[in-house]
Design a protein around this motif. Sequence first.
Motif, PDB file in Angstrom:
ATOM      1  N   ALA A 589      18.946 -44.131 -64.235  1.00 28.42           N
ATOM      2  CA  ALA A 589      17.826 -44.006 -63.300  1.00 28.42           C
ATOM      3  C   ALA A 589      16.929 -45.236 -63.316  1.00 28.42           C
ATOM      4  N   SER A 590      16.401 -45.610 -64.480  1.00 26.92           N
ATOM      5  CA  SER A 590      15.490 -46.757 -64.532  1.00 26.92           C
ATOM      6  C   SER A 590      15.385 -47.269 -65.956  1.00 26.92           C
ATOM      7  N   ALA A 591      14.996 -48.548 -66.065  1.00 28.38           N
ATOM      8  CA  ALA A 591      14.813 -49.175 -67.370  1.00 28.38           C
ATOM      9  C   ALA A 591      13.747 -50.249 -67.245  1.00 28.38           C
ATOM     10  N   THR A 592      13.172 -50.615 -68.387  1.00 29.15           N
ATOM     11  CA  THR A 592      12.143 -51.651 -68.433  1.00 29.15           C
ATOM     12  C   THR A 592      12.467 -52.635 -69.557  1.00 29.15           C
ATOM     13  N   SER A 593      12.282 -53.903 -69.252  1.00 31.45           N
ATOM     14  CA  SER A 593      12.426 -54.956 -70.252  1.00 31.45           C
ATOM     15  C   SER A 593      11.126 -55.756 -70.269  1.00 31.45           C
ATOM     16  N   SER A 594      10.487 -55.803 -71.425  1.00 30.87           N
ATOM     17  CA  SER A 594       9.227 -56.541 -71.537  1.00 30.87           C
ATOM     18  C   SER A 594       9.178 -57.244 -72.887  1.00 30.87           C
ATOM     19  N   PHE A 616      10.421 -61.611 -78.718  1.00 30.46           N
ATOM     20  CA  PHE A 616      10.008 -60.260 -79.081  1.00 30.46           C
ATOM     21  C   PHE A 616      10.287 -59.382 -77.864  1.00 30.46           C
ATOM     22  N   LEU A 617      11.116 -58.354 -78.041  1.00 32.55           N
ATOM     23  CA  LEU A 617      11.668 -57.632 -76.899  1.00 32.55           C
ATOM     24  C   LEU A 617      11.475 -56.129 -77.039  1.00 32.55           C
ATOM     25  N   ASN A 618      11.055 -55.518 -75.938  1.00 34.72           N
ATOM     26  CA  ASN A 618      11.018 -54.064 -75.832  1.00 34.72           C
ATOM     27  C   ASN A 618      11.770 -53.696 -74.560  1.00 34.72           C
ATOM     28  N   SER A 619      13.050 -53.331 -74.703  1.00 32.08           N
ATOM     29  CA  SER A 619      13.919 -53.073 -73.560  1.00 32.08           C
ATOM     30  C   SER A 619      14.503 -51.677 -73.719  1.00 32.08           C
ATOM     31  N   GLU A 620      14.142 -50.751 -72.793  1.00 26.44           N
ATOM     32  CA  GLU A 620      14.537 -49.361 -72.978  1.00 26.44           C
ATOM     33  C   GLU A 620      14.735 -48.658 -71.644  1.00 26.44           C
ATOM     34  N   TYR A 621      15.466 -47.548 -71.712  1.00 23.51           N
ATOM     35  CA  TYR A 621      15.606 -46.686 -70.540  1.00 23.51           C
ATOM     36  C   TYR A 621      14.296 -45.940 -70.303  1.00 23.51           C
ATOM     37  N   ASP A 622      13.761 -46.024 -69.100  1.00 19.64           N
ATOM     38  CA  ASP A 622      12.607 -45.203 -68.741  1.00 19.64           C
ATOM     39  C   ASP A 622      13.052 -43.779 -68.433  1.00 19.64           C
ATOM     40  N   SER A 623      14.163 -43.679 -67.699  1.00 25.09           N
ATOM     41  CA  SER A 623      14.689 -42.367 -67.326  1.00 25.09           C
ATOM     42  C   SER A 623      16.203 -42.451 -67.255  1.00 25.09           C
ATOM     43  N   TYR A 624      16.868 -41.678 -68.100  1.00 22.82           N
ATOM     44  CA  TYR A 624      18.336 -41.617 -68.106  1.00 22.82           C
ATOM     45  C   TYR A 624      18.736 -40.259 -68.673  1.00 22.82           C
ATOM     46  N   GLU A 625      18.395 -39.220 -67.922  1.00 18.61           N
ATOM     47  CA  GLU A 625      18.581 -37.856 -68.409  1.00 18.61           C
ATOM     48  C   GLU A 625      20.044 -37.455 -68.471  1.00 18.61           C
ATOM     49  N   ALA A 626      20.885 -38.036 -67.630  1.00 20.03           N
ATOM     50  CA  ALA A 626      22.310 -37.692 -67.615  1.00 20.03           C
ATOM     51  C   ALA A 626      23.127 -38.783 -68.296  1.00 20.03           C
ATOM     52  N   THR A 643      16.312 -47.470 -76.714  1.00 16.79           N
ATOM     53  CA  THR A 643      16.477 -48.913 -76.554  1.00 16.79           C
ATOM     54  C   THR A 643      17.851 -49.240 -75.982  1.00 16.79           C
ATOM     55  N   LEU A 644      17.892 -50.177 -75.044  1.00 16.70           N
ATOM     56  CA  LEU A 644      19.144 -50.593 -74.424  1.00 16.70           C
ATOM     57  C   LEU A 644      20.042 -51.307 -75.434  1.00 16.70           C
ATOM     58  N   PRO A 645      21.368 -51.355 -75.167  1.00  9.63           N
ATOM     59  CA  PRO A 645      22.256 -52.152 -76.021  1.00  9.63           C
ATOM     60  C   PRO A 645      21.890 -53.638 -75.960  1.00  9.63           C
ATOM     61  N   TYR A 646      22.196 -54.348 -77.034  1.00  9.90           N
ATOM     62  CA  TYR A 646      21.989 -55.790 -77.122  1.00  9.90           C
ATOM     63  C   TYR A 646      20.538 -56.168 -76.830  1.00  9.90           C
ATOM     64  N   ALA A 647      19.617 -55.366 -77.369  1.00  8.85           N
ATOM     65  CA  ALA A 647      18.190 -55.615 -77.163  1.00  8.85           C
ATOM     66  C   ALA A 647      17.446 -55.509 -78.486  1.00  8.85           C
ATOM     67  N   PRO A 648      17.670 -56.424 -79.426  1.00  4.95           N
ATOM     68  CA  PRO A 648      16.932 -56.381 -80.696  1.00  4.95           C
ATOM     69  C   PRO A 648      15.444 -56.599 -80.467  1.00  4.95           C
ATOM     70  N   GLU A 649      14.633 -55.945 -81.273  1.00  2.00           N
ATOM     71  CA  GLU A 649      13.189 -56.109 -81.129  1.00  2.00           C
ATOM     72  C   GLU A 649      12.753 -57.545 -81.390  1.00  2.00           C
ATOM     73  N   PHE A 650      13.462 -58.235 -82.284  1.00  2.00           N
ATOM     74  CA  PHE A 650      13.129 -59.630 -82.564  1.00  2.00           C
ATOM     75  C   PHE A 650      14.404 -60.416 -82.786  1.00  2.00           C
ATOM     76  N   SER A 651      14.445 -61.603 -82.230  1.00  2.00           N
ATOM     77  CA  SER A 651      15.479 -62.582 -82.561  1.00  2.00           C
ATOM     78  C   SER A 651      14.825 -63.953 -82.540  1.00  2.00           C
ATOM     79  N   GLY A 652      15.209 -64.796 -83.473  1.00  2.00           N
ATOM     80  CA  GLY A 652      14.560 -66.095 -83.565  1.00  2.00           C
ATOM     81  C   GLY A 652      15.410 -67.102 -84.311  1.00  2.00           C
ATOM     82  N   ALA A 653      15.126 -68.369 -84.070  1.00  2.00           N
ATOM     83  CA  ALA A 653      15.870 -69.448 -84.716  1.00  2.00           C
ATOM     84  C   ALA A 653      14.904 -70.538 -85.159  1.00  2.00           C
TER      85      ALA A 653
END
Length: 761
Positions: A589-594, A616-626, A643-653
């Motif tokens: 249905a919907s997702a947000t990446s911020s 610094f990532l916050n990427s998640e489904y807003d609505s995915y009931e099915a 949280t969506l796949p391949y969306a770690p909260e932090f990655s850095g080099a």
Amino acid sequence: MFRNEGRKARLRALYATVSAIVVITGVTEASAQDGDEETSARTLDSVLVTARKKEENLLTVPLSVSVVAGADLEKTGVQQLGEALQAVPGVSVTPTPVGDLLFIRGIGSGENQGFEMSVGTFIDGVYYGRGRSSRHAFLDIDRIEVLKGPQPILFGKNTIGGALNITTRKPTDAFEFSLDEYVEPEFGTFRTTAVVSGPISETLRGRLVARHYTTDGFVENNFLGTDAPSRDDWVARGILVWEPSDTFEATLKAEYGEAEMEGGRSQITKAVPSLIQRILPIAPNAEFNLDHVKSGPGTNPPFNREFEDNTTYNGTLTAVWDLGAHDLTSVSSYVGYDVDYSFDSDFTPLDFIQQGWDQRWHSWSQELRIASTASQTFEYQAGVYLASEELESFKVESLDFGAVGIPLGDGSRVRDFHQQTDNWSAFAEGTWNATDELSFIFGYRYTDDKKTLDRDMYFAALGSTVPNPDLPPFTAAGLGSPYIIRDLERTTSNDSLAFTVRYQPGDLMYYASYTQGFKAGGFDEGDSSGILDRIIFDDETADSYEIGLKGETLNRRLRFEAAAFYSEYDDLQVSIFDGVAALLVGNAASATSSGLEFQSQFAATDQLTLGVSSTFLNSEYDSYEAGPCSFGQGTVCDLSGKTLPYAPEFSGAFNASWADTLSSGWGYELQGKVFHTTEFSTAGDLDPAVAQDAFSKVDASLTFTSPNDTWTLALVGKNLTDETTAHFGDDIPLSNLLGNNYQQYVDPPRTLAFQVKYRFQ
């Protein structure tokens, strides 16, 4: 209530990142004032990019861009795109048994050959739209620009997560020849690259590069007594640049490559006792944990083959006319690949499931673009784009249920998929320079996309591709129902808008943008049901907001970028393995990446350069009931707030480089890089059994260069801490019959290599 709280939390996070940028601004402006009184013999080189289809200084481009220099890739012996971007925070190029997955800021496309990528790959201005395209030969690169967030106006429909803008090297004005040998002895890796470049006549220059690559592989197969995946690849690319006058330039590029692979690196990392009891009598040394040891494939044909034969080809003609106040650019291209592929689909030494796969993809495209050149109050560029592509995928899955004690006999499931895609678009971008400091940028693109599908699914006797209607138990096992589809059409159109404000009062450039993203819908290549509502998936759209700043200070010794972003996605396209025998495509249905991104480079001394980058990532489904469920959790699960796949909260080099000259005149450079990521999911159903835990990896190199640049010697170490990781994992097929079993695609271990390069010029 939960979703409202999640939205409030994201807004608080966005507010915090905006506040952080304000603080950074104050600090850097104060530093700039102090730095004006300092002097240094060494400054950072300017970075030029074509992120807006024209050459610009990176610090004036109002969007988040990470740049990977080709010279750095050359020093570290990079062979493929995923390796080149593995330490770029917020970016994932993940190999799987059937293709690569590209994600930026947690947004990407899952494992399904019907998908076009959510992250578009462009090489010298030409679009490569399939997951396998990122496995094309990767050599002689000038730079990679990672454009983050939707890029619909100038790059087109399938860049809803971002774009990889790759530029290869062009012919040189003076003659040069080089020969480069890269050797990694432990796993038998040898790579030879030869380049010849220079003028052919007064108006014609040429460049020819060729590479041969072989490796034994880094996974021990204790069932066959071999190493895997072994590879034998070669590729050649030729480029001609013709400049008959000061107002015209034409570039012709042609490339052809062949790659052969034997064996694979997927392995069973968790198995139920009943499956283990059937494996151990055949393979007593079999292991069931993530490492670099596997057992398989099967013993008898067709279950005993794992291979990939891949042919790639492309040709591009780019012509640029200088019309005085305008440049007219034409880009004509033809690209494609042919793949013959077989892999062990049960990932065990049992003669149970094997998949043979022939895929052909080719595409031609034409872009015509006009751009103003003179510096003026209003600048613009506009163009039209036409493309037509054809995808043919023929899969034969061989099954023998007797191998696991299930009385359903043997046979084959055959899936024949043929898709034709035709699309055209028109686009324009205008920049109003209201003052010397303030600019407003407007963009618009109209896209028309048409897809036509022919599709068959049927069962056949083992070793045959002739339909056999007498195999009803296969339907009972969850393998689908035979069907035939002809001339199924799907047409869609879209209007995308973008608006950016850029303000540069001094050394700092501030920007704020709003962008509408679009990704066309299509047809599920992995479907076995024949139900149209399951085969067809809808368009995906996005509304993306970004603010940021870029600048240099301390007399060009310190360069930095920071950005905060917030993107909302509707009808997010997802591909989930159903745990039985199919990859299912649909629309969440919907997702947000911020989140917040920051990168900086600092010339600390004449010898020492430091760099840091983070997301610094916050990427998640807003609505995915099915949503899908991990094993044992049911058939439909509510993934809203997950949280969506391949969306770690932090990655850095963090990277450091020390370069100096010895008393003998030889130069040397010591480079080191540390990359860290927090945990992330690797399966579409977010199954914790195959999630990747947090890890850190360290790479380093030591390079010596002779006084006249004739010889270069290097020692290269990758993954020096020898971390064992897997960026892809999922259930093995027929979990409904076999139980809770998992496979993972292991990443390379520690490697130590040396490199010798001879250059004549």
